[in-house]
Design an enzyme around this catalytic site. Structure first.
Site, mmCIF file in Angstrom:
data_model
loop_
_atom_site.group_PDB
_atom_site.id
_atom_site.type_symbol
_atom_site.label_atom_id
_atom_site.label_comp_id
_atom_site.label_asym_id
_atom_site.label_seq_id
_atom_site.Cartn_x
_atom_site.Cartn_y
_atom_site.Cartn_z
ATOM 1 N N PRO A 36 0.821 -1.211 0.000
ATOM 2 C CA PRO A 36 0.000 0.000 0.000
ATOM 3 C C PRO A 36 0.859 1.266 0.000
ATOM 4 C CG PRO A 36 -0.548 -1.478 1.832
ATOM 5 C CD PRO A 36 0.746 -1.940 1.252
ATOM 6 N N GLU A 37 0.689 2.091 -1.033
ATOM 7 C CA GLU A 37 1.357 3.385 -1.062
ATOM 8 C C GLU A 37 0.257 4.444 -1.137
ATOM 9 O OE1 GLU A 37 4.903 3.598 -3.380
ATOM 10 O OE2 GLU A 37 5.290 1.469 -3.172
ATOM 11 N N LYS A 93 0.075 7.957 3.478
ATOM 12 C CA LYS A 93 -0.210 6.532 3.617
ATOM 13 C C LYS A 93 -1.098 6.232 4.833
ATOM 14 C CE LYS A 93 4.260 5.403 2.899
ATOM 15 N NZ LYS A 93 5.363 4.435 2.810
#
Ligand SMILES: [Zn+2]
Length: 261
Positions: A2-3, A51
């Site tokens: 996940p970015e 994030k």
């Protein structure tokens, strides 16, 4: 992994499921997370900051999650089987029409409005590269504080700009032909801003689709260098190198031919 684009997309998808809806049931794996106090509350807003995912409740509290390397949020119609092991569910929120599940987060906290305002990481976050407007002067000012830091570490520092993770780091430095070991101080203002602009451009392009890509060639290869250690560069044919950078030894992939200087 996940970015910034993943979190932005997650917020976009969760928003219609949650905002304006009351929580009918809530369960947390960690007994110290006060899930019971969420029941009856409703969601006022769902927000991505870099994030970090922030779910704001109507009583001023916020569910703060950071997905780290392996976390994810899923949402299902009630009764539908889950795509991940139930034992990995850190938080389950039932609202009318949806069950939202947070799997394997790095951080999951319920914050008061005071704790949110004073949160050390959230308060220090640099400009979010997916925000509607990004202030170039502010981006530059924050990079220049870290003139001695290699650019491969600086772009990952969320207090400089928020949203770039390990995949984008390698890809953006390749796209801008930047050696990851070059320090920020060795780069001109134009180069630093072109790195930030290129990151913003690709984070935004990837909002509408998955899997993430930084190449549009039709050969099925989505990324230029990430995960391609030892393979031939698509541009110059030299072997892609792997370098560990920073205190955490995060992997940077780069091409010595294209990014030699
Ligand atoms: Zn190359």
């Amino acid at each position: 992994m996940p970015e910034g684009d993943t979190i932005f997309r997650t917020a976009t998808r969760l928003r219609p499921c949650l905002v304006g809806h009351a929580i009918e049931a809530a369960r947390a794996r960690d007994p110290s997370f006060p899930a019971g106090t969420l029941v009856g509350r409703s969601f006022a807003a769902v927000e991505a900051r870099g994030k970090h995912l922030l779910m704001h409740l109507d009583d001023g509290r916020t569910i703060h999650s950071h997905l780290g390397m392996h976390g994810s949020w899923h949402w299902y119609p009630p009764g539908e089987p889950w795509q991940k092991d139930r034992r990995l569910a850190a938080l389950v929120l039932e609202v009318p029409g949806s069950v939202c599940v947070c799997f394997s987060p790095k951080v999951l906290k319920l914050l008061s409005s005071d704790q949110l305002r004073r949160h050390p990481q959230l308060a220090q976050l640099g400009p979010d590269l997916l925000a509607e407007r990004v202030d170039d002067a502010e981006v530059l000012r924050r990079f220049r504080v870290h003139d001695r830091t290699p650019i491969g570490e600086a772009v990952m520092n969320q207090s400089i700009v928020a949203g770039i993770g390990n995949v984008y780091k390698s890809e953006i430095l390749f796209l801008t032909r930047t050696n990851p070991l070059t320090t920020v101080g060795q780069l001109s203002d134009e180069r630093v801003l072109s790195i930030a602009h290129t990151a913003r451009q690709w984070l935004a392009k990837n909002l509408s689709g998955y899997p993430r890509r930084t190449r549009s060639a039709l050969d099925g290869q989505r990324l230029w260098v990430y995960g391609r250690s030892g393979k031939a560069c698509f541009v110059c044919g030299q072997r892609i190198q792997l370098q560990r950078q920073g205190d955490l030894g995060r992997t940077t992939y780069w091409c010595p031919g294209c990014q030699g200087s």
